[in-house]
Design a protein around this motif. Sequence first.
Motif, PDB file in Angstrom:
ATOM      1  N   UNK A 267     -36.304 -19.769  82.088  1.00  0.00           N
ATOM      2  CA  UNK A 267     -37.309 -20.875  82.234  1.00  0.00           C
ATOM      3  C   UNK A 267     -37.316 -20.962  80.658  1.00  0.00           C
ATOM      4  N   UNK A 268     -37.876 -22.215  80.246  1.00  0.00           N
ATOM      5  CA  UNK A 268     -38.181 -22.717  78.824  1.00  0.00           C
ATOM      6  C   UNK A 268     -39.323 -22.293  78.485  1.00  0.00           C
ATOM      7  N   UNK A 269     -39.852 -21.542  77.430  1.00  0.00           N
ATOM      8  CA  UNK A 269     -41.040 -21.137  77.044  1.00  0.00           C
ATOM      9  C   UNK A 269     -41.321 -21.718  75.648  1.00  0.00           C
ATOM     10  N   UNK A 270     -42.687 -22.152  75.608  1.00  0.00           N
ATOM     11  CA  UNK A 270     -42.915 -22.536  74.260  1.00  0.00           C
ATOM     12  C   UNK A 270     -43.342 -21.662  73.136  1.00  0.00           C
ATOM     13  N   UNK A 271     -42.981 -22.018  71.856  1.00  0.00           N
ATOM     14  CA  UNK A 271     -43.414 -20.821  70.697  1.00  0.00           C
ATOM     15  C   UNK A 271     -44.618 -21.489  69.931  1.00  0.00           C
ATOM     16  N   UNK A 272     -45.727 -20.510  69.886  1.00  0.00           N
ATOM     17  CA  UNK A 272     -46.763 -21.065  69.117  1.00  0.00           C
ATOM     18  C   UNK A 272     -47.012 -20.302  67.853  1.00  0.00           C
TER      19      UNK A 272
ATOM     20  N   UNK B 279     -39.184 -23.992  71.433  1.00  0.00           N
ATOM     21  CA  UNK B 279     -38.979 -23.368  72.690  1.00  0.00           C
ATOM     22  C   UNK B 279     -37.973 -22.461  72.695  1.00  0.00           C
ATOM     23  N   UNK B 280     -37.696 -21.406  73.663  1.00  0.00           N
ATOM     24  CA  UNK B 280     -36.585 -20.636  73.764  1.00  0.00           C
ATOM     25  C   UNK B 280     -36.370 -20.479  75.338  1.00  0.00           C
TER      26      UNK B 280
ATOM     27  N   UNK C 110     -46.316 -18.770  77.128  1.00  0.00           N
ATOM     28  CA  UNK C 110     -45.969 -19.093  75.821  1.00  0.00           C
ATOM     29  C   UNK C 110     -45.905 -17.871  75.114  1.00  0.00           C
ATOM     30  N   UNK C 111     -45.297 -18.059  73.838  1.00  0.00           N
ATOM     31  CA  UNK C 111     -45.060 -16.761  72.982  1.00  0.00           C
ATOM     32  C   UNK C 111     -45.716 -17.068  71.684  1.00  0.00           C
ATOM     33  N   UNK C 112     -46.390 -16.046  70.978  1.00  0.00           N
ATOM     34  CA  UNK C 112     -47.205 -16.471  69.984  1.00  0.00           C
ATOM     35  C   UNK C 112     -46.404 -15.409  69.126  1.00  0.00           C
ATOM     36  N   UNK C 113     -46.305 -16.221  67.808  1.00  0.00           N
ATOM     37  CA  UNK C 113     -45.493 -15.644  66.849  1.00  0.00           C
ATOM     38  C   UNK C 113     -46.413 -15.641  65.461  1.00  0.00           C
TER      39      UNK C 113
ATOM     40  N   UNK D 268     -38.577  -6.564  80.177  1.00  0.00           N
ATOM     41  CA  UNK D 268     -38.183  -7.263  81.276  1.00  0.00           C
ATOM     42  C   UNK D 268     -37.892  -8.638  80.986  1.00  0.00           C
ATOM     43  N   UNK D 269     -38.183  -9.235  79.609  1.00  0.00           N
ATOM     44  CA  UNK D 269     -37.973 -10.380  79.400  1.00  0.00           C
ATOM     45  C   UNK D 269     -36.946 -10.675  78.359  1.00  0.00           C
ATOM     46  N   UNK D 270     -35.954 -11.316  78.631  1.00  0.00           N
ATOM     47  CA  UNK D 270     -34.884 -11.582  77.651  1.00  0.00           C
ATOM     48  C   UNK D 270     -34.808 -13.084  77.130  1.00  0.00           C
ATOM     49  N   UNK D 271     -34.620 -12.894  75.823  1.00  0.00           N
ATOM     50  CA  UNK D 271     -34.375 -14.351  75.155  1.00  0.00           C
ATOM     51  C   UNK D 271     -33.056 -14.729  75.002  1.00  0.00           C
TER      52      UNK D 271
END
Length: 206
Positions: free
Chosen positions: A104-109, A129-130, A142-145, A166-169
């Motif tokens: 899945x494509x996940x946005x980076x914030x 996105x990643x 989404x993933x916060x940075x 359990x989440x791999x990029x």
Amino acid sequence: MTDATLLATNRTSRGSGPAGRMRNAGDVPAVIYGLGADTVTISVSARELDRILHSDTGVNSLISLSVEGEEVLALARQIQRHATRGILQHVDFIRVRRDTAVSAEVPLHLVGEAPGTKQGGKLEQQLFTVTVSAKPDKIPSSIDIDISGLELGDQIHVADIPVSDGVLIALPGDALVVQVAVPRGLTDGEDGEGAEGAEGAESAEA
């Protein structure tokens, strides 16, 4: 992640004419495919699907499609909207299993403010996105940075991105995500000031 339930109806008519009438009635033509099963043509409520896609879990919402009594676990993919009106035109649903990882494509914030920007640096985000691999109910919306610790010249790479177990990029760890670049003029100015200061000190000693 809680499943979103969406009622679906089998459809037999195809083509632009029936699809247009379907949209005018507030429905969206769609298909379900994947997991080695036959492709099924359906229609769903445009309003209800839009509500799900704009929820906290967004486009990676885990959807339980109720197709005339049969429950199908799926993710919405290939979401087509009208170019100017933004109205849903067509959606592909891909079947998934709870115990099997999917992509899945996940946005980076970016969160916070980088101190380096106040020193003249330029914040440059390279990835927005990643692609992640995870079980359907573990896919983050989404993933916060956090960039609040970035000084001049600092960088954040894929390996630095915080993710749950359990989440791999699916990107190299050294891929650049964001940095505070040092403008050439700022570097030259600092070097120039240093040189002038050194010359001044030498003159004073003489």
